[in-house]
Design a protein around this motif. Structure first.
Motif, PDB file in Angstrom:
ATOM      1  N   SER A  45       0.771  -1.115  -0.058  1.00 21.79           N
ATOM      2  CA  SER A  45       0.026  -0.020   0.022  1.00 21.79           C
ATOM      3  C   SER A  45       0.951   1.311  -0.123  1.00 21.79           C
ATOM      4  CB  SER A  45      -0.768   0.032   1.166  1.00 21.79           C
ATOM      5  OG  SER A  45      -0.431   0.071   2.473  1.00 21.79           O
ATOM      6  N   TYR A 127      -3.762  -4.376  -3.105  1.00 17.58           N
ATOM      7  CA  TYR A 127      -2.770  -3.612  -3.541  1.00 17.58           C
ATOM      8  C   TYR A 127      -1.612  -3.841  -4.317  1.00 17.58           C
ATOM      9  CZ  TYR A 127      -4.961  -0.114  -0.484  1.00 17.58           C
ATOM     10  OH  TYR A 127      -5.824   0.857   0.225  1.00 17.58           O
ATOM     11  N   LEU A 136      -3.356   3.504  -6.003  1.00 19.26           N
ATOM     12  CA  LEU A 136      -2.418   4.115  -5.292  1.00 19.26           C
ATOM     13  C   LEU A 136      -1.553   5.309  -6.177  1.00 19.26           C
ATOM     14  CD1 LEU A 136      -0.725   1.241  -3.638  1.00 19.26           C
ATOM     15  CD2 LEU A 136      -2.010   2.897  -2.473  1.00 19.26           C
ATOM     16  N   THR A 139      -4.381   8.134  -6.586  1.00 19.47           N
ATOM     17  CA  THR A 139      -4.892   8.831  -5.346  1.00 19.47           C
ATOM     18  C   THR A 139      -4.566  10.339  -5.082  1.00 19.47           C
ATOM     19  OG1 THR A 139      -5.311   6.531  -4.283  1.00 19.47           O
ATOM     20  CG2 THR A 139      -4.958   8.420  -2.698  1.00 19.47           C
TER      21      THR A 139
END
Length: 175
Positions: A45, A127, A136, A139
């Motif tokens: 993550s 992830y 990711l 974001t």
């Protein structure tokens, strides 16, 4: 009547077995994640990278607070020097307190308290997937767009509030 007596214990056994299975499958009995499981999730993550990216923003907010606190004051050279030392010390303290070395154990502990092993492994798998990596990657842009949208939405409210404040300030006193 004699048929009920032999079947009653069988039914009780089945109910007891179902209750035992239900209890074993509840989250209370879920296996806790290991440190290794959580470290996998934190790596997948990009938790450390996100923390490292947030640190300059936190420092900028801290710098802005110092500027606001001294904006209306004329500081002597000595006071400015003291202020710079305090800012440097505050930045150093902030960097140390929010370092990955300090926060990783806290993350591991909180993830252990919050999630089951199954949860952690499922999140890590997500992830690690292309969809998770895409999330990711996108974001930061999403958060930037959210902030712009919130500011756009808030602007009319702030304008109305300023008008109300001006009306109150400019209103003649009633006796």
């Amino acid at each position: 009547m004699t048929r009920l007596v032999p079947t009653l214990p069988a039914r009780l056994r089945r109910v007891a077995l179902l209750l035992a299975l239900a209890a074993c499958s509840s989250p209370v009995w879920a296996a806790p994640p290991t440190d290794s499981d959580i470290n996998r999730l934190l790596a997948a993550s990009r938790a450390q990278t996100m923390l490292d990216a947030a640190l300059p923003q936190i420092e900028a907010m801290q710098q802005q607070q110092f500027q606001q606190a001294t904006a209306q004051r004329q500081l002597t050279a000595q006071q400015q020097e003291q202020l710079q030392r305090i800012q440097a010390r505050t930045t150093q303290t902030l960097r140390q307190a929010l370092s990955w070395q300090q926060l990783r154990p806290m993350y591991v502990d909180l993830y252990k308290k919050t999630f089951s092993k199954e949860d952690v492994l499922a999140m890590a798998e997500f992830y690690e997937s292309p969809a998770g990596q895409s999330l990711l990657d996108k974001t930061p842009a999403l958060m930037q767009n959210v902030m712009v949208a919130i500011q756009t939405r808030m602007q009319p409210l702030i304008t109305d509030l300023q008008k109300d404040l001006e009306a109150i300030v400019n209103e003649p006193e009633k006796k």
